[in-house]
Design a protein around this motif. Structure first.
Motif, PDB file in Angstrom:
ATOM      1  N   ASN A   1      -0.651   9.681  -2.652  1.00 14.24           N
ATOM      2  CA  ASN A   1       0.775   9.431  -2.783  1.00 14.24           C
ATOM      3  C   ASN A   1       1.003   7.926  -2.771  1.00 14.24           C
ATOM      4  N   ILE A   2       1.713   7.434  -3.802  1.00 14.69           N
ATOM      5  CA  ILE A   2       1.901   5.997  -3.970  1.00 14.69           C
ATOM      6  C   ILE A   2       3.321   5.617  -3.567  1.00 14.69           C
ATOM      7  N   ARG A   3       3.459   4.491  -2.859  1.00 16.93           N
ATOM      8  CA  ARG A   3       4.780   3.986  -2.526  1.00 16.93           C
ATOM      9  C   ARG A   3       4.734   2.466  -2.458  1.00 16.93           C
ATOM     10  N   LEU A   4       5.908   1.846  -2.561  1.00 19.37           N
ATOM     11  CA  LEU A   4       6.004   0.406  -2.382  1.00 19.37           C
ATOM     12  C   LEU A   4       5.645   0.044  -0.950  1.00 19.37           C
ATOM     13  N   MET A   5       5.067  -1.108  -0.775  1.00 19.15           N
ATOM     14  CA  MET A   5       4.779  -1.574   0.583  1.00 19.15           C
ATOM     15  C   MET A   5       6.078  -1.622   1.373  1.00 19.15           C
ATOM     16  N   SER A   6       6.031  -1.148   2.602  1.00 19.31           N
ATOM     17  CA  SER A   6       7.231  -1.082   3.430  1.00 19.31           C
ATOM     18  C   SER A   6       7.734  -2.480   3.754  1.00 19.31           C
ATOM     19  N   LYS A   7       9.056  -2.602   3.814  1.00 16.91           N
ATOM     20  CA  LYS A   7       9.660  -3.859   4.233  1.00 16.91           C
ATOM     21  C   LYS A   7       9.524  -3.985   5.743  1.00 16.91           C
ATOM     22  N   ASP A   8       9.508  -5.219   6.211  1.00 15.43           N
ATOM     23  CA  ASP A   8       9.373  -5.454   7.650  1.00 15.43           C
ATOM     24  C   ASP A   8      10.455  -4.715   8.426  1.00 15.43           C
ATOM     25  N   GLY A   9      10.036  -3.981   9.446  1.00 15.82           N
ATOM     26  CA  GLY A   9      10.994  -3.291  10.297  1.00 15.82           C
ATOM     27  C   GLY A   9      11.458  -1.953   9.762  1.00 15.82           C
ATOM     28  N   GLU A  10      11.007  -1.567   8.553  1.00 13.10           N
ATOM     29  CA  GLU A  10      11.446  -0.290   7.984  1.00 13.10           C
ATOM     30  C   GLU A  10      10.595   0.845   8.543  1.00 13.10           C
ATOM     31  N   GLU A  11      11.246   1.859   9.065  1.00 15.30           N
ATOM     32  CA  GLU A  11      10.567   3.004   9.667  1.00 15.30           C
ATOM     33  C   GLU A  11      10.629   4.171   8.704  1.00 15.30           C
TER      34      GLU A  11
END
Length: 544
Positions: free
Chosen positions: A223-233
């Protein structure tokens, strides 16, 4: 003297008439030769066929994001654009790949079967194991909270869902075409904002717009996703459950569940079903590649029009010890082929000094199949300011089933792009038909959406459904062609180059799409038309 004086007047009159005639004649010829007159276009089907044949070849192994197959596709696309005179670059899109080598999920006393009863992934960060024990499932109906657009609707009723797992219906209760609130992506976004632990999305073919086999195809893969932004849960679990599992949880039929949710007033409620889940997680960082080509305009500024068509597909999956390849010929080697042919056409016009006032920017995004990730990344990191983008046109797929008397622009009713499309279709002897499946929210499911969310008028050009190359009943013909593709070929290993040529007339309908698209682009690039959002359109508020 009298005769002498009259003759010059007659000469002056005739000279004046002659002068105006010449001016009118050359003015008319000037119009005929001016850059504002569409010169006509013929699709080079042999070249289009060669694009599709290469991009869907088994050697590219389905063009999965971050693979050698994607790199080969990117090199091919960039090579074509470089050759015809575009300035090209490749935008690197940072992504994370998640696989779940071990999954155990039970509801009540039943151990569920992965692939048959559910499909699952995780958005959890920085952990290798996700485990939820004795989690009582909440049922949220449509899991929607609106503020009067399109109307007031609240599934949450002030319920605190932090740390909970929520069962959600896909779709929405509103009359008319599906809104963004009906898309499963919205429900994930809303529960993520509210701090939920997980979501169970209820699948039905009618509400999702595709069969369970579409979800099964990539399950077990990455499963591919964008790298999470800082602090994003992220959500610890994000799953689809089959209809029979939802009915077991709710203890009512799915039809009744939809009926109750449609009536409104259904608040978040406890079920008596307990969920246990354990996921083993493996992650890796990878990079997708957006191909971007620019054909400069004469205005000398950054006004531009974007044409998109994603180049990625599902790749190859190991199944029962064998490599299964998903070639993605129709979805979306064909769309990229059309984009390359349109780029070739306008590059040739530019070489003849017939194009263009605005820049033409062509983008083949990566990771569309992973929920529009490449186009979303570009919309957040554009090479040219989107405030100076007049419009976005998207092409996804191709009509391989024959000519039609109609054309469709998904989202065309949202802006005056619909007027431009109507004229283009009319000049090609077609009419514009409405969205054939407004209940499926097709506008929210392809690469035009991230640009619309930035305020840029956008639409997806596709084919109509009034086919003319058959003698049988139109419903029978549609069932044997378009609907059969949706049921049995879409996102399956049989979406091959050979499938296209098994159709009786794979390129006459594609040529119609190509010609209509060329006319729309001509109006935007050469004539300089500037589309506007329709009054009351929600996306208009994002326009700078």
């Amino acid at each position: 003297m009298a005769v002498y004086r009259r003759r010059p007047r007659i000469r002056i009159v005739w000279l004046t008439v002659a002068l105006f005639t010449v001016v009118a004649l050359f003015g008319g010829l000037g119009f005929l030769m001016s850059e504002d007159r569409f010169p006509g276009v013929v699709l080079n089907t042999a070249r289009l066929d060669s694009h599709i044949k290469y991009l869907s070849s088994l050697s590219l192994e389905g063009r999965a994001v971050g693979t050698e197959g994607e790199i080969s596709a990117v090199q091919y696309i960039r090579g074509v654009l470089d050759t015809i005179g575009f300035k090209t670059t490749v935008q690197t899109v940072p992504l994370q790949g998640v696989t779940l080598p071990a999954v155990n999920l039970s509801i009540g006393s039943d151990n569920l079967r992965r692939g048959q009863d559910f499909v699952i992934t995780s958005e959890a960060e920085n952990v290798n194991i996700v485990e939820l024990k004795d989690e009582r499932i909440l049922y949220g109906g449509y899991c929607i909270k609106t503020d009067g657009n399109p109307e007031d609707y609240d599934s949450f009723c002030s319920t605190d869902v932090r740390g909970r797992v929520i069962l959600c219906l896909v779709n929405d209760p509103f009359e008319g075409p599906l809104t963004y609130y009906g898309r499963w992506v919205y429900k994930v976004e809303e529960l993520r904002r509210r701090g939920a632990a997980g979501v169970l999305l209820v699948h039905t073919t009618e509400s999702a717009g595709y069969g369970w086999n579409v979800l099964q195809s990539p399950d077990g893969g990455e499963n591919i996703r964008l790298m999470s932004k800082d602090g994003e849960e992220g959500l610890k679990i994000r799953a689809w459950v089959a209809q029979h599992i939802a009915e077991r949880i709710l203890k009512i039929s799915i039809d009744r569940a939809f009926e109750e949710a449609n009536r409104g007033g259904l608040c978040m409620q406890e079920t008596d079903m307990i969920l246990h889940v354990r996921l083993d997680i493996t992650r890796r960082e990878l990079y997708g590649l957006n191909v971007i080509g620019q054909l400069d305009g004469s205005a000398g500024n950054n006004e531009h029009v974007i044409l998109t068509s994603h180049h990625d597909h599902l790749g190859a999956i190991e199944r029962n010890g064998e490599k299964v390849i998903y070639p993605g010929a129709l979805d979306n080697a064909s769309g990229v082929g059309k984009l390359l042919e349109l780029a070739t056409y306008f590059a040739a016009m530019k070489s003849q000094a017939r194009c263009c006032k605005r820049k033409l920017v062509v983008i083949t995004p990566t990771a569309e199949e992973a929920v529009l990730l490449g186009s979303s990344y570009y919309a957040d990191h554009p090479l040219l300011p989107l405030a100076q983008c007049a419009a976005v046109l998207n092409m996804d797929g191709m009509n391989v089933w024959g000519p039609t008397t109609d054309s469709v622009g998904i989202g065309s009713e949202r802006s005056t792009l619909g007027d431009i499309l109507a004229r283009a279709a009319r000049e090609e002897g077609q009419r514009v038909a409405p969205d054939p499946a407004p209940e499926q929210g097709l506008f929210f499911r392809s690469d035009q959406l991230p640009f619309a969310r930035k305020g840029v008028p956008a639409m997806k050009i596709t084919h109509g459904f009034s086919f003319t190359n058959h003698e049988q009943d139109i419903d029978e013909y549609l069932n044997a062609t378009v609907w059969d593709y949706n049921r049995n070929v879409y996102h399956q290993p049989v979406d091959t180059y050979e499938y296209l040529h098994e159709q009786g007339d794979p390129y006459s309908g594609a040529e119609q799409e190509f010609k209509v698209g060329a006319r729309v682009l001509f109006d935007l690039l050469v004539r300089g038309f500037s589309p506007k959002w329709m009054p009351g359109e929600p996306f208009a508020r994002f326009r700078s």
